[in-house]
Motif scaffolding. Sequence first.
Motif, short mmCIF file in Angstrom:
data_model
loop_
_atom_site.label_atom_id
_atom_site.label_comp_id
_atom_site.label_asym_id
_atom_site.label_seq_id
_atom_site.Cartn_x
_atom_site.Cartn_y
_atom_site.Cartn_z
N TRP A 26 -6.32 30.50 6.25
CA TRP A 26 -5.24 29.80 6.94
C TRP A 26 -5.86 29.06 8.08
O TRP A 26 -7.06 29.00 8.18
CB TRP A 26 -4.14 30.78 7.33
N ASN A 27 -5.05 28.49 8.99
CA ASN A 27 -5.69 27.64 9.98
C ASN A 27 -5.74 28.30 11.34
O ASN A 27 -5.24 29.39 11.53
CB ASN A 27 -4.99 26.28 10.03
N SER A 28 -6.35 27.61 12.29
CA SER A 28 -6.64 28.23 13.57
C SER A 28 -5.47 28.23 14.53
O SER A 28 -5.61 28.67 15.65
CB SER A 28 -7.81 27.49 14.22
N GLY A 29 -4.33 27.75 14.12
CA GLY A 29 -3.17 27.76 15.01
C GLY A 29 -2.08 26.86 14.49
O GLY A 29 -2.25 26.16 13.51
N PRO A 30 -0.94 26.88 15.15
CA PRO A 30 0.21 26.09 14.69
C PRO A 30 0.04 24.61 14.95
O PRO A 30 0.73 24.04 15.76
CB PRO A 30 1.37 26.70 15.49
N THR A 102 -3.96 34.24 16.76
CA THR A 102 -2.79 33.78 16.00
C THR A 102 -2.48 34.76 14.88
O THR A 102 -1.31 35.04 14.59
CB THR A 102 -3.04 32.38 15.43
N TRP A 103 -3.52 35.28 14.23
CA TRP A 103 -3.34 36.24 13.14
C TRP A 103 -2.63 37.49 13.65
O TRP A 103 -1.69 37.98 13.03
CB TRP A 103 -4.71 36.58 12.57
N ILE A 104 -3.07 38.00 14.81
CA ILE A 104 -2.46 39.19 15.40
C ILE A 104 -0.99 38.93 15.74
O ILE A 104 -0.12 39.75 15.47
CB ILE A 104 -3.23 39.62 16.66
N ARG A 105 -0.72 37.78 16.35
CA ARG A 105 0.65 37.45 16.77
C ARG A 105 1.61 37.46 15.58
O ARG A 105 2.68 38.08 15.63
CB ARG A 105 0.67 36.09 17.45
N CYS A 106 1.21 36.78 14.50
CA CYS A 106 2.08 36.70 13.33
C CYS A 106 2.27 38.06 12.68
O CYS A 106 3.38 38.41 12.26
CB CYS A 106 1.52 35.69 12.32
N ASP A 190 3.72 30.46 12.04
CA ASP A 190 4.53 30.72 13.23
C ASP A 190 5.82 31.38 12.79
O ASP A 190 6.43 30.96 11.79
CB ASP A 190 4.81 29.41 13.98
N ILE A 191 6.26 32.41 13.49
CA ILE A 191 7.47 33.14 13.16
C ILE A 191 8.28 33.35 14.42
O ILE A 191 7.72 33.68 15.47
CB ILE A 191 7.15 34.52 12.54
N SER A 192 9.58 33.13 14.34
CA SER A 192 10.43 33.36 15.50
C SER A 192 11.77 33.91 15.05
O SER A 192 12.27 33.57 13.97
CB SER A 192 10.64 32.06 16.29
N VAL A 193 12.34 34.79 15.86
CA VAL A 193 13.69 35.32 15.65
C VAL A 193 14.48 35.05 16.92
O VAL A 193 14.02 35.37 18.01
CB VAL A 193 13.67 36.83 15.35
N VAL A 194 15.64 34.41 16.78
CA VAL A 194 16.45 34.07 17.95
C VAL A 194 17.89 34.53 17.74
O VAL A 194 18.35 34.71 16.61
CB VAL A 194 16.43 32.54 18.22
N PHE A 195 18.57 34.73 18.86
CA PHE A 195 19.98 35.12 18.86
C PHE A 195 20.74 34.03 19.61
O PHE A 195 20.27 33.55 20.62
CB PHE A 195 20.19 36.45 19.60
N ASP A 196 21.91 33.66 19.08
CA ASP A 196 22.70 32.68 19.82
C ASP A 196 23.73 33.40 20.69
O ASP A 196 23.78 34.63 20.73
CB ASP A 196 23.36 31.66 18.87
N LYS A 201 22.01 36.06 14.39
CA LYS A 201 20.56 36.21 14.38
C LYS A 201 19.96 35.23 13.38
O LYS A 201 20.45 35.10 12.25
CB LYS A 201 20.18 37.65 14.01
N PHE A 202 18.89 34.56 13.77
CA PHE A 202 18.25 33.57 12.92
C PHE A 202 16.74 33.82 12.90
O PHE A 202 16.15 34.21 13.90
CB PHE A 202 18.52 32.15 13.42
N CYS A 203 16.15 33.55 11.75
CA CYS A 203 14.70 33.68 11.60
C CYS A 203 14.13 32.37 11.06
O CYS A 203 14.69 31.77 10.14
CB CYS A 203 14.35 34.83 10.65
N SER A 204 13.04 31.92 11.66
CA SER A 204 12.34 30.73 11.20
C SER A 204 10.89 31.10 10.93
O SER A 204 10.25 31.75 11.77
CB SER A 204 12.41 29.61 12.24
N VAL A 205 10.40 30.70 9.78
CA VAL A 205 9.02 31.00 9.39
C VAL A 205 8.34 29.70 8.96
O VAL A 205 8.76 29.06 8.00
CB VAL A 205 8.98 32.00 8.21
N ALA A 206 7.31 29.30 9.71
CA ALA A 206 6.53 28.13 9.35
C ALA A 206 5.36 28.59 8.48
O ALA A 206 4.54 29.40 8.91
CB ALA A 206 6.02 27.41 10.60
N MET A 207 5.29 28.08 7.26
CA MET A 207 4.26 28.47 6.31
C MET A 207 3.27 27.31 6.13
O MET A 207 3.68 26.17 5.90
CB MET A 207 4.87 28.83 4.96
N ARG A 208 1.99 27.62 6.23
CA ARG A 208 0.96 26.61 5.96
C ARG A 208 0.38 26.86 4.58
O ARG A 208 -0.01 27.97 4.24
CB ARG A 208 -0.16 26.64 7.00
#
Length: 274
Positions: A26-30, A102-106, A190-196, A201-208
Amino acid sequence: MQRISSLAACRELAGLAACAAGRGAWNSGPSCCKHPALHRHRAGVSARPFATEPGRRLCRRRFVFAGDKQRPFSSQSGEDGPPGSSGRQPPVSVVGTPDPLTWIRCKCIMCLVQLYFELDMNSEEFEKGVKQALVYVSSKMSIGRYHELVGIVSNEMVEYVETKCKPMTRAQRKQLAVNMEDILFVHPEDISVVFDQYGRKFCSVAMRFWLLSSHEGPDDPEATKIFRVTADEDAGPKKKLATAVYEFHSELTRGVSPDWRVTIVWHWHWTLVQ
């Protein structure tokens, strides 16, 4: 810690050397966030810590991609993409490793999502679903049938895709199509979970996606940090390395259908015609 995570990431790439077409990386960052269209603010949505209601245990969620009833976007389908094959793949070797931070964060976020929402983004079902989404969306872009992306890709992104594809020649658009066997590896970037404000609850996952492509021009420099294609006279024209970034968005609120919709589409090919 960086050394440990680098070794762990290398194990994910270990199968690459043994495969003819290669697998892993994978790559070195978003880096997808460098593109202005990939920075979008979701009105009324703010980040909050993970939390579940006392005494409530969410049932395990299965992955359903938007348009699943009409199109093979899940692992239940027997087809992996559009008909046709790109032929024998050239040998691919691994020459780099992912960025450890980045690997650890995800990985940490994926563990939290699985713990609180029972949503396993490490599963084979999810990986196959996002791959099939890439194959389907890229094939429709390659023939200019953007209207068929409605319902699968967000309306905003459908317009953006059409704008990006218009300056391309017919041959360049055709090279956007991705066959399943051309996908070297896919990994969350990149992965994020947000609340309005209403508690949704919403989840967004950026896949490379790391790809083999027949596009004219140089290899994607981000891909060459991880992979190297070996020339193979029997494989025909030399394949080039390319990447694509797709973001998948879903609502995790209890009682809501957990459809995944594509909210970001980005292909390396677009940079060659700018």
